[in-house]
Write a protein that holds these residues in place. Structure first.
Motif, PDB file in Angstrom:
ATOM      1  N   GLN A 221      -1.739  31.056  -4.808  1.00  0.00           N
ATOM      2  CA  GLN A 221      -2.940  31.799  -4.391  1.00  0.00           C
ATOM      3  C   GLN A 221      -2.610  33.296  -4.319  1.00  0.00           C
ATOM      4  O   GLN A 221      -3.308  34.140  -4.894  1.00  0.00           O
ATOM      5  CB  GLN A 221      -3.434  31.319  -3.020  1.00  0.00           C
ATOM      6  CG  GLN A 221      -4.104  29.946  -3.064  1.00  0.00           C
ATOM      7  CD  GLN A 221      -4.605  29.484  -1.708  1.00  0.00           C
ATOM      8  OE1 GLN A 221      -4.085  29.900  -0.674  1.00  0.00           O
ATOM      9  NE2 GLN A 221      -5.598  28.612  -1.704  1.00  0.00           N
ATOM     10  N   THR A 222      -1.524  33.625  -3.611  1.00  0.00           N
ATOM     11  CA  THR A 222      -1.131  35.029  -3.478  1.00  0.00           C
ATOM     12  C   THR A 222      -0.797  35.633  -4.838  1.00  0.00           C
ATOM     13  O   THR A 222      -1.264  36.721  -5.191  1.00  0.00           O
ATOM     14  CB  THR A 222       0.102  35.148  -2.550  1.00  0.00           C
ATOM     15  OG1 THR A 222      -0.224  34.568  -1.293  1.00  0.00           O
ATOM     16  CG2 THR A 222       0.494  36.584  -2.340  1.00  0.00           C
TER      17      THR A 222
ATOM     18  N   LEU B 134      -3.849  36.398  -6.988  1.00  0.00           N
ATOM     19  CA  LEU B 134      -4.607  37.536  -6.482  1.00  0.00           C
ATOM     20  C   LEU B 134      -3.906  38.857  -6.801  1.00  0.00           C
ATOM     21  O   LEU B 134      -4.548  39.846  -7.170  1.00  0.00           O
ATOM     22  CB  LEU B 134      -4.778  37.396  -4.972  1.00  0.00           C
ATOM     23  CG  LEU B 134      -6.107  37.908  -4.452  1.00  0.00           C
ATOM     24  CD1 LEU B 134      -7.243  37.078  -5.009  1.00  0.00           C
ATOM     25  CD2 LEU B 134      -6.117  37.886  -2.953  1.00  0.00           C
TER      26      LEU B 134
ATOM     27  N   ARG C 123      -4.145  39.611 -10.573  1.00  0.00           N
ATOM     28  CA  ARG C 123      -5.480  40.094 -10.880  1.00  0.00           C
ATOM     29  C   ARG C 123      -5.673  41.536 -10.380  1.00  0.00           C
ATOM     30  O   ARG C 123      -6.233  42.378 -11.081  1.00  0.00           O
ATOM     31  CB  ARG C 123      -6.502  39.175 -10.234  1.00  0.00           C
ATOM     32  CG  ARG C 123      -7.909  39.685 -10.339  1.00  0.00           C
ATOM     33  CD  ARG C 123      -8.869  38.618  -9.844  1.00  0.00           C
ATOM     34  NE  ARG C 123     -10.159  39.175  -9.516  1.00  0.00           N
ATOM     35  CZ  ARG C 123     -10.433  39.796  -8.386  1.00  0.00           C
ATOM     36  NH1 ARG C 123      -9.492  39.968  -7.485  1.00  0.00           N
ATOM     37  NH2 ARG C 123     -11.651  40.261  -8.161  1.00  0.00           N
TER      38      ARG C 123
ATOM     39  N   LEU D 250      -9.402  32.383 -10.660  1.00  0.00           N
ATOM     40  CA  LEU D 250      -9.305  32.298  -9.208  1.00  0.00           C
ATOM     41  C   LEU D 250      -9.505  30.864  -8.727  1.00  0.00           C
ATOM     42  O   LEU D 250      -8.773  30.382  -7.863  1.00  0.00           O
ATOM     43  CB  LEU D 250     -10.330  33.228  -8.554  1.00  0.00           C
ATOM     44  CG  LEU D 250     -10.131  34.726  -8.823  1.00  0.00           C
ATOM     45  CD1 LEU D 250     -11.229  35.546  -8.164  1.00  0.00           C
ATOM     46  CD2 LEU D 250      -8.776  35.203  -8.334  1.00  0.00           C
TER      47      LEU D 250
ATOM     48  N   LEU E 259      -8.778  29.736  -5.122  1.00  0.00           N
ATOM     49  CA  LEU E 259      -9.221  30.985  -4.481  1.00  0.00           C
ATOM     50  C   LEU E 259     -10.699  31.183  -4.775  1.00  0.00           C
ATOM     51  O   LEU E 259     -11.096  32.156  -5.387  1.00  0.00           O
ATOM     52  CB  LEU E 259      -8.464  32.173  -5.073  1.00  0.00           C
ATOM     53  CG  LEU E 259      -7.027  32.375  -4.682  1.00  0.00           C
ATOM     54  CD1 LEU E 259      -6.373  33.330  -5.658  1.00  0.00           C
ATOM     55  CD2 LEU E 259      -6.924  32.931  -3.283  1.00  0.00           C
TER      56      LEU E 259
ATOM     57  N   GLU F  40     -12.752  34.623  -3.815  1.00  0.00           N
ATOM     58  CA  GLU F  40     -12.023  35.689  -3.126  1.00  0.00           C
ATOM     59  C   GLU F  40     -11.921  36.870  -4.064  1.00  0.00           C
ATOM     60  O   GLU F  40     -10.953  37.041  -4.794  1.00  0.00           O
ATOM     61  CB  GLU F  40     -10.637  35.246  -2.669  1.00  0.00           C
ATOM     62  CG  GLU F  40      -9.889  36.406  -2.027  1.00  0.00           C
ATOM     63  CD  GLU F  40      -8.990  36.005  -0.881  1.00  0.00           C
ATOM     64  OE1 GLU F  40      -9.155  34.917  -0.325  1.00  0.00           O
ATOM     65  OE2 GLU F  40      -8.115  36.805  -0.530  1.00  0.00           O
TER      66      GLU F  40
ATOM     67  N   THR G  97      -9.333  41.965  -2.994  1.00  0.00           N
ATOM     68  CA  THR G  97      -7.892  41.905  -2.763  1.00  0.00           C
ATOM     69  C   THR G  97      -7.528  42.407  -1.366  1.00  0.00           C
ATOM     70  O   THR G  97      -6.479  42.080  -0.834  1.00  0.00           O
ATOM     71  CB  THR G  97      -7.166  42.793  -3.803  1.00  0.00           C
ATOM     72  OG1 THR G  97      -7.812  42.639  -5.059  1.00  0.00           O
ATOM     73  CG2 THR G  97      -5.717  42.411  -3.934  1.00  0.00           C
TER      74      THR G  97
ATOM     75  N   SER H  57      -9.289  36.196   4.730  1.00  0.00           N
ATOM     76  CA  SER H  57      -8.578  35.631   3.591  1.00  0.00           C
ATOM     77  C   SER H  57      -7.970  34.279   3.937  1.00  0.00           C
ATOM     78  O   SER H  57      -8.073  33.322   3.168  1.00  0.00           O
ATOM     79  CB  SER H  57      -7.461  36.577   3.130  1.00  0.00           C
ATOM     80  OG  SER H  57      -7.996  37.728   2.557  1.00  0.00           O
TER      81      SER H  57
ATOM     82  N   ARG I 222      -8.802  30.739   2.080  1.00  0.00           N
ATOM     83  CA  ARG I 222      -7.799  30.006   1.307  1.00  0.00           C
ATOM     84  C   ARG I 222      -7.507  28.650   1.904  1.00  0.00           C
ATOM     85  O   ARG I 222      -6.902  27.793   1.259  1.00  0.00           O
ATOM     86  CB  ARG I 222      -6.499  30.815   1.251  1.00  0.00           C
ATOM     87  CG  ARG I 222      -6.673  32.101   0.484  1.00  0.00           C
ATOM     88  CD  ARG I 222      -5.355  32.794   0.305  1.00  0.00           C
ATOM     89  NE  ARG I 222      -5.560  34.199   0.032  1.00  0.00           N
ATOM     90  CZ  ARG I 222      -4.585  35.083  -0.073  1.00  0.00           C
ATOM     91  NH1 ARG I 222      -3.334  34.682   0.078  1.00  0.00           N
ATOM     92  NH2 ARG I 222      -4.835  36.341  -0.318  1.00  0.00           N
TER      93      ARG I 222
END
Lengths: 452, 452
Positions: free
Chosen positions: A336-337, A340, A343, B266, B271, B274, B277, B284, B288
Motif C-alpha cells: 500500500q505504502t 502510493l 504514484r 491503487l 488503496l 486514496e 498522498t 489514511s 487502508r
C-alpha cells in the motif's frame, strides 16, 4: 442527421468479423474492414489472438495499413511489422506522422531497419533520419514538423487569405506559430483569435506572447505533466536557441499519460512491458519468468531464514501453522505504502522538499497499523490457543513487521529512484523480501526466546 | 521573446514558498502565489502536507480560488472545501465549468450542500441543478454547456461576422456545432475549415456530417475510449432525440484516463480512492484498514487450513520451513495474470468474443510455468535435503498451484465483472486466498500422504 454513437458498435463489429473469418468468408471480411475506420480496425487487431491477427492484417487494404499502424499500441504494432516485407513497411510508413515514423523505425531490428530505409524515397529518408536523431522518450521523439507559421508584421486579413490559399490545416491544429525571419519562436496565434478579431489587426498585437515553448530535450513524462496542468491542445517545440522545430499534439500526450500510468500498474505486478494481452504463450511465459525467478530466490531466502528455527518448529508445530500470517500482513501494508509513494513520484507530488514528511507519515501509519492489528491478532490467537504468551509473541511480531513495512514501503522507492532504477519495477520484490524476512525473524525469533 | 519552459520551475517555486511559509513570511508567500498560475498553485497544494496546505490556501487570492479549485484532484479539493464557509464555496464556484461545479457539489455533505445552493444567485443555482441532474460518471457529468452553435443555411462570411461580434470563444473550442431550429444536432464545423474555405461557401455544404455525437447517458470510460481512438479534441453531447445539450473537451477526458488507469493501480494494492498522498495519518490508516482486515481474515483461513497438518509439521518441521515457497510463487504468477486481464477489460480488449481464448492462453502459461518452476524447485530442494521424495512433493505442489494461479487469475476478474463487482478492488484478495489455500493443501497434503 448523424446518428449518436452506438455503444456496442466495435464489439458487434468484432463478433461479425471473427465469425466471418472463422468460416473462411475472406471476401466478406475484406468488405467489412473496408467500412471500418482505421482506429476501429486497430481495436479489432488489438483484441484478436495472434493467428486471427495475421489473417485480419492480410485482409486490410494496403492503402490504409499505414493509418491503422499509427493507431496500434506499440507491442501489437511490432508483432505485425515483424512479419512484413521491408518494402511494405516503407510504403505503409509513407503518410505517417514524424513521431510515429520514428517510433516504428526505432523498434525494428538492425538489418530490417536498413532495408526499410533503403526502400524509402529521398524525402521520407530525410524525414526518418531527422525523427531518429532525437532521443527516445524526449519531446523531440513526440514532435511533428507540420507546423503552420506566420510572420508578426502581417494583418489578420493576410493570414486568412494565406490559409484559404493553403486550403487545409494539419490535423489537430489549434494555433499557428509566429516566428521571425530566423525561424525563432515569438508567440502563438490561436485559430479562435483569428476568427474573433477584426481583419485589420496586426498579428504582433494580438498574438499570445505568454505561450510557453517546450525544449526539444524535455522528457516526455514532464511534457505530459505540462499538458495536463495547462490544458494544452498543442504546444510548440524549440531548440536551445529558440528556433521553432515542430509541435506536440494532445493525442500523443494522451498515449504518454496512459502508458506512464500503465507502466506502474504492469511493473508492480512483475509484467514489464507486456503490452499485448494476446501475445503467444511462449513469449508471455518467457517475459513473466524474470520476476517469477526473482521471487523464487526471495522465497528460498525466506525459507533459509525459517530453517534457523527448525528445532523450534519441531517442538511447537503450531508456530508453523501461524507463520504465514505476519509476513502476509506486512506484504499488503508495505505494498500500500509502496504504491502510493511510486504514484506520488510519478505525478511529481513527492520531491526533495517533502520526502521527510512522507517518511514520517508512513512511519506513523505503520505504527498505528501495528498497534491495531497486533491487538487484534494477539487477542484472536491467545483465545484460540488459550495461551497469553503466544498471543503476545504474535502481537509483537505483527507490530514490528508493520512498522518495517511502512518504512520499507516509503524508503525503497525513494532510494531506487535516486539510484536511477525504476521504483515500480524492482520495488515489490525488494519490499516483500524485507517484510518476509522481518516477519519470520520477529515471529519465530521471539517465539524461540519466550516459548522454548 | 518568450522563454522556453524551465524544467525545474514548479519545484523551485515549491521550495521557495515552503521556506517562506515556514519562516512566517506570509506577505512574501502571498506575493509569490499572486505570480503563480492557478495550475501551478494547484500542484503546490497537492504536494503539501495538510497543515501547510491550509495555510497556503488562506493566502491564495479569493478571486482565483475558483480557478485553483478546478485544477485540483478530487480528494485534495474536498480536503480544502470541507473547511470553507458555504458563502465562500458559492463565490469560488461562480466561474467554474458546469462539470466541475457538479463534481464539487456532489462531493459536499447534505447540510453544507444546501447552504451553498442557497448562497448562490439564481443563474448559478439553475446551472447547479442541471449539472446535478446527470448521473455521476456519465457523459452528462463531464459536459459543459458552453457550445457555440450556427445554422446550416448561412454562409461562412456570416459566421465570421458573428464570431467577430462575439469577440471570444470558450476555452478549448475547436469546432462549432451546426443545429436546426429545434436545436437538433446536424454536424460540426471545425474552426480550421472556417479559416480555409472561401467566405461565400454555405455551412451546410462544408460542415462535417460524419461527426459522431455522444449520448448523454454514456459511461465516462467509454467516452474516454472514443476520444482516445478517434483523437478528438472535443465532441458534442446529445439527448435521445438528438438535441444538442453540450460538449465534452479533451482536458476532462485526460483526467478520466488518468483516474481510470490509477484506479486499477491503487485498487490492486488495496488503496481504494486514496488519491491524496498527504492525507492525515488517521484518515489514511482508516482507509487502508479495510483491505488489511480482509487480508487478515484470509491469512487466518490459510492458517486454519495449515492447522489440519499440525501433526505432519511436528514430525517433519522441515516442511514448515518450505511451506511459504509454493503459495508465494502462486501469488506472484496469479497476480500477473489478474493484472493483465483487469487491464484488458478496462481497455475493452477482452470481451465476450475472446474470453475463451484468454482463459486457454493463461491456462497454458500456468501449465508451462508450472512445469518450469516445478522442475527448478524440485531439483533445488531434492539436492538441499538429498531426498528425491520431498523434491517430487514440492514439485507437484508447485505445478498444481501455478496451474490454479493461472485459472484463478483469469477467471476471477471475469466473474467479478459479470457480478458487477469492480475486479480491481476485490481481485487480489480473492486470488491470494485461492493460491494460499491450494498451495498449502497441495504441499502439506501430498507430503502427509507420501512422507508420513
Amino acid at each position: 442527421m448523424p446518428e449518436a454513437y452506438e455503444q456496442d458498435y466495435p464489439l458487434q463489429q468484432l463478433q461479425e468479423v471473427t465469425e466471418a473469418l472463422n468460416s473462411g468468408q475472406f471476401v466478406h471480411v475484406r468488405r467489412l474492414l473496408a467500412k471500418t475506420a482505421p482506429c476501429d480496425t486497430a481495436l479489432l487487431l488489438e483484441s484478436s489472438p495472434h493467428k486471427t491477427r495475421s489473417k485480419l492484417w492480410a485482409l486490410v487494404d494496403p492503402d490504409v495499413q499505414g493509418d491503422v499502424l499509427e493507431e496500434l499500441s506499440e507491442d501489437v504494432r511490432l508483432s505485425i511489422i515483424s512479419r512484413m516485407e521491408p518494402e511494405h513497411i516503407a510504403a505503409a510508413t509513407e503518410d505517417m506522422d514524424d513521431d510515429d515514423l520514428g517510433e516504428v523505425l526505432r523498434s525494428l531490428p538492425e538489418p530490417v531497419y536498413k532495408d526499410v530505409i533503403e526502400a524509402m524515397d529521398i524525402q521520407d529518408r530525410d524525414r526518418a533520419t531527422t525523427a531518429l536523431s532525437y532521443q527516445e522518450r524526449s519531446a523531440g521523439a513526440l514532435m511533428n514538423t507540420d507546423t503552420v507559421t506566420i510572420r508578426p508584421d502581417v494583418s489578420v486579413d493576410v493570414v486568412l487569405r494565406y490559409l484559404r490559399l493553403k486550403g487545409e490545416l494539419p490535423e489537430g491544429t489549434d494555433e499557428l506559430y509566429v516566428v521571425d525571419k530566423n525561424n525563432c519562436f515569438l508567440g502563438s496565434m490561436p485559430l479562435s483569435s483569428l476568427l474573433t478579431t477584426m481583419p485589420d489587426a496586426i498579428v504582433r498585437d494580438i498574438m499570445d506572447e505568454e505561450c510557453e515553448s517546450i525544449p526539444i530535450t524535455m522528457d516526455e513524462s514532464e511534457v505530459a505533466q505540462l499538458f495536463e496542468r495547462h490544458n494544452w491542445i498543442s504546444a510548440p517545440v524549440v531548440d536551445d536557441q529558440a528556433h521553432l522545430l515542430g509541435r506536440i499534439t494532445i493525442d500523443d500526450i494522451v498515449d504518454v499519460i496512459r502508458e506512464d500510468a500503465e507502466h506502474s500498474l504492469l511493473s508492480l505486478a512483475g509484467l514489464d512491458d507486456e503490452e499485448d494481452t494476446f501475445a503467444p504463450v511462449f513469449k508471455s511465459t518467457q517475459r513473466r519468468s524474470v520476476w517469477l525467478g526473482v521471487n523464487l530466490l526471495t522465497a528460498m531466502l525466506a525459507a533459509f531464514v525459517a530453517s534457523f528455527f527448525e528445532t523450534t518448529l519441531g517442538i511447537l508445530p503450531f508456530l508453523a501453522v501461524l507463520n504465514g500470517i505476519v509476513p502476509s500482513m506486512g506484504g499488503v501494508a508495505g505494498s500500500q505504502t509502496l504504491t502510493l509513494v511510486i504514484r506520488g513520484l510519478a505525478l511529481g507530488h513527492i520531491n526533495a522538499t517533502n520526502q521527510k514528511f512522507i517518511l514520517t507519515k508512513e512511519l506513523a501509519i505503520g505504527a498505528l497499523n501495528g498497534v491495531l492489528w497486533a491487538l487484534l491478532i494477539g487477542s484472536a490467537i491467545a483465545l484460540w490457543k488459550w495461551d497469553l504468551t503466544i498471543g503476545l509473541v504474535i502481537a509483537f511480531a505483527m507490530f514490528m513487521n508493520l512498522l518495517a513495512a511502512g518504512i520499507a514501503g516509503a524508503v525503497i522507492p525513494l532510494i531506487l529512484k535516486r539510484m536511477n532504477i525504476d521504483p515500480a519495477l524492482a520495488g515489490n520484490v525488494v519490499l516483500t523480501t524485507v517484510t518476509d524476512i522481518v516477519g519470520i525473524f520477529a515471529f519465530l525469533g521471539t517465539a524461540t526466546w519466550f516459548l522454548i
